[in-house]
Scaffold this motif. Structure first.
Motif, PDB file in Angstrom:
ATOM      1  N   GLY A 116       9.277  13.051 -25.529  1.00  0.00           N
ATOM      2  CA  GLY A 116       8.168  12.463 -25.383  1.00  0.00           C
ATOM      3  C   GLY A 116       8.021  11.072 -25.994  1.00  0.00           C
ATOM      4  N   ALA A 117       9.256  10.587 -26.293  1.00  0.00           N
ATOM      5  CA  ALA A 117       9.317   9.268 -27.044  1.00  0.00           C
ATOM      6  C   ALA A 117       9.301   8.254 -26.060  1.00  0.00           C
ATOM      7  CB  ALA A 117      10.720   9.408 -27.895  1.00  0.00           C
ATOM      8  N   PHE A 118       8.414   7.142 -26.192  1.00  0.00           N
ATOM      9  CA  PHE A 118       8.704   5.920 -25.656  1.00  0.00           C
ATOM     10  C   PHE A 118       8.030   4.835 -26.953  1.00  0.00           C
ATOM     11  CE2 PHE A 118       7.969   2.192 -23.365  1.00  0.00           C
ATOM     12  CZ  PHE A 118       8.637   2.329 -22.305  1.00  0.00           C
ATOM     13  N   ASP A 141       9.704  10.255 -14.244  1.00  0.00           N
ATOM     14  CA  ASP A 141       9.832   8.885 -13.522  1.00  0.00           C
ATOM     15  C   ASP A 141       8.866   8.075 -14.296  1.00  0.00           C
ATOM     16  OD1 ASP A 141      11.680   9.542 -11.632  1.00  0.00           O
ATOM     17  OD2 ASP A 141      10.313  10.023 -10.096  1.00  0.00           O
ATOM     18  N   LYS A 142       7.885   8.535 -14.922  1.00  0.00           N
ATOM     19  CA  LYS A 142       7.020   7.718 -15.657  1.00  0.00           C
ATOM     20  C   LYS A 142       7.746   7.115 -16.681  1.00  0.00           C
ATOM     21  CE  LYS A 142       2.139   7.890 -17.368  1.00  0.00           C
ATOM     22  NZ  LYS A 142       1.282   8.804 -17.364  1.00  0.00           N
ATOM     23  N   TYR A 143       8.555   7.569 -17.497  1.00  0.00           N
ATOM     24  CA  TYR A 143       9.375   6.858 -18.395  1.00  0.00           C
ATOM     25  C   TYR A 143      10.127   5.708 -17.860  1.00  0.00           C
ATOM     26  CZ  TYR A 143       8.351  10.695 -21.578  1.00  0.00           C
ATOM     27  OH  TYR A 143       7.386  11.615 -22.399  1.00  0.00           O
ATOM     28  N   LEU A 144      10.733   5.802 -16.861  1.00  0.00           N
ATOM     29  CA  LEU A 144      11.393   4.856 -16.390  1.00  0.00           C
ATOM     30  C   LEU A 144      10.553   3.637 -15.873  1.00  0.00           C
ATOM     31  CD1 LEU A 144      14.133   6.896 -14.338  1.00  0.00           C
ATOM     32  CD2 LEU A 144      14.347   5.680 -16.412  1.00  0.00           C
ATOM     33  N   ARG A 145       9.661   3.938 -15.246  1.00  0.00           N
ATOM     34  CA  ARG A 145       8.513   3.037 -14.763  1.00  0.00           C
ATOM     35  C   ARG A 145       8.009   2.173 -15.951  1.00  0.00           C
ATOM     36  NH1 ARG A 145       6.310   7.161 -11.628  1.00  0.00           N
ATOM     37  NH2 ARG A 145       4.598   7.092 -12.840  1.00  0.00           N
ATOM     38  N   TYR A 146       7.639   2.800 -16.902  1.00  0.00           N
ATOM     39  CA  TYR A 146       6.896   1.984 -18.105  1.00  0.00           C
ATOM     40  C   TYR A 146       8.159   1.181 -18.958  1.00  0.00           C
ATOM     41  CZ  TYR A 146       2.393   3.677 -18.396  1.00  0.00           C
ATOM     42  OH  TYR A 146       1.017   3.807 -18.276  1.00  0.00           O
ATOM     43  N   LYS A 147       9.487   1.924 -18.910  1.00  0.00           N
ATOM     44  CA  LYS A 147      10.602   0.998 -19.336  1.00  0.00           C
ATOM     45  C   LYS A 147      10.746  -0.189 -18.583  1.00  0.00           C
ATOM     46  CE  LYS A 147      14.325   1.519 -17.974  1.00  0.00           C
ATOM     47  NZ  LYS A 147      15.168   0.930 -16.919  1.00  0.00           N
ATOM     48  N   ASP A 148      10.524  -0.173 -17.311  1.00  0.00           N
ATOM     49  CA  ASP A 148      10.817  -1.381 -16.441  1.00  0.00           C
ATOM     50  C   ASP A 148       9.810  -2.422 -16.798  1.00  0.00           C
ATOM     51  OD1 ASP A 148      13.250  -0.387 -15.521  1.00  0.00           O
ATOM     52  OD2 ASP A 148      12.269   0.267 -13.650  1.00  0.00           O
ATOM     53  N   ASP A 149       8.651  -1.650 -16.549  1.00  0.00           N
ATOM     54  CA  ASP A 149       7.361  -2.717 -16.869  1.00  0.00           C
ATOM     55  C   ASP A 149       7.397  -3.408 -18.242  1.00  0.00           C
ATOM     56  OD1 ASP A 149       6.284  -1.899 -14.521  1.00  0.00           O
ATOM     57  OD2 ASP A 149       4.918  -0.620 -15.015  1.00  0.00           O
ATOM     58  N   VAL A 150       7.480  -2.426 -19.211  1.00  0.00           N
ATOM     59  CA  VAL A 150       7.659  -2.942 -20.671  1.00  0.00           C
ATOM     60  C   VAL A 150       8.744  -4.310 -20.820  1.00  0.00           C
ATOM     61  CG1 VAL A 150       8.120  -2.401 -23.046  1.00  0.00           C
ATOM     62  CG2 VAL A 150       6.414  -1.416 -21.821  1.00  0.00           C
ATOM     63  N   THR A 151      10.031  -4.133 -20.154  1.00  0.00           N
ATOM     64  CA  THR A 151      11.028  -4.940 -20.247  1.00  0.00           C
ATOM     65  C   THR A 151      10.692  -5.974 -19.818  1.00  0.00           C
ATOM     66  OG1 THR A 151      12.571  -3.170 -20.440  1.00  0.00           O
ATOM     67  CG2 THR A 151      13.387  -5.076 -19.528  1.00  0.00           C
ATOM     68  N   GLN A 152       9.944  -6.210 -18.225  1.00  0.00           N
ATOM     69  CA  GLN A 152       9.534  -7.148 -17.980  1.00  0.00           C
ATOM     70  C   GLN A 152       8.565  -7.950 -18.790  1.00  0.00           C
ATOM     71  OE1 GLN A 152       7.914  -6.691 -14.060  1.00  0.00           O
ATOM     72  NE2 GLN A 152       7.008  -8.720 -13.846  1.00  0.00           N
ATOM     73  N   VAL A 153       7.472  -7.602 -19.180  1.00  0.00           N
ATOM     74  CA  VAL A 153       6.438  -8.085 -19.961  1.00  0.00           C
ATOM     75  C   VAL A 153       7.356  -8.815 -21.320  1.00  0.00           C
ATOM     76  CG1 VAL A 153       4.732  -7.789 -21.534  1.00  0.00           C
ATOM     77  CG2 VAL A 153       4.528  -6.691 -19.214  1.00  0.00           C
ATOM     78  N   LEU A 154       8.077  -8.054 -21.922  1.00  0.00           N
ATOM     79  CA  LEU A 154       8.992  -8.485 -23.129  1.00  0.00           C
ATOM     80  C   LEU A 154       9.726  -9.844 -22.808  1.00  0.00           C
ATOM     81  CD1 LEU A 154       9.658  -5.493 -24.954  1.00  0.00           C
ATOM     82  CD2 LEU A 154       8.115  -6.908 -25.469  1.00  0.00           C
TER      83      LEU A 154
END
Length: 113
Positions: A78-80, A41-54
């Motif tokens: 392990g990719a992000f 789930d961490k990958y999805l949370r970071y994806k959402d957070d990074v998308t919002q910031v960008l």
């Protein structure tokens, strides 16, 4: 130079391997930190957070997820990775974050800068 209202393309490439799949690979790839954590789930949370910031930084940006050529046929374990492109060619793109290189999760504040 990137400006707030520039038209940019952002690719977010993140691991889609589930923990059960990573468990099968543990014997083959020891010492890989990405295989030792249960953080699907961490990958999805970071994806959402990074998308919002960008999108706050570049309101006209097109954000694509796992469509960059490095994500095909499947993103690396392990990719992000976050890649920004201005213009139409791959020569005009820059990796602004790589978890594979840093072995760390991105800081949203650092990406804003």
């Amino acid at each position: 130079l990137l400006q707030r209202h520039s038209k940019v393309m952002v690719d977010v490439v993140h691991c889609t391997w589930q923990s059960s799949e990573r468990d099968k690979l543990k014997g083959e790839r020891k010492n890989n930190l990405s295989l030792n954590r249960n953080d699907d789930d961490k990958y999805l949370r970071y994806k959402d957070d990074v998308t919002q910031v960008l999108l706050e930084s570049f309101p006209r940006a097109e954000v694509r997820v796992n469509r960059h050529h490095t994500a095909l046929p499947r993103p690396p374990i392990g990719a992000f990775e976050v890649v920004i492109r201005v213009g139409s060619s791959e020569e005009e793109e820059a990796v602004v974050f790589s978890k594979l290189e840093t072995r760390r999760w991105p800081s949203a504040l650092n990406l804003q800068r």
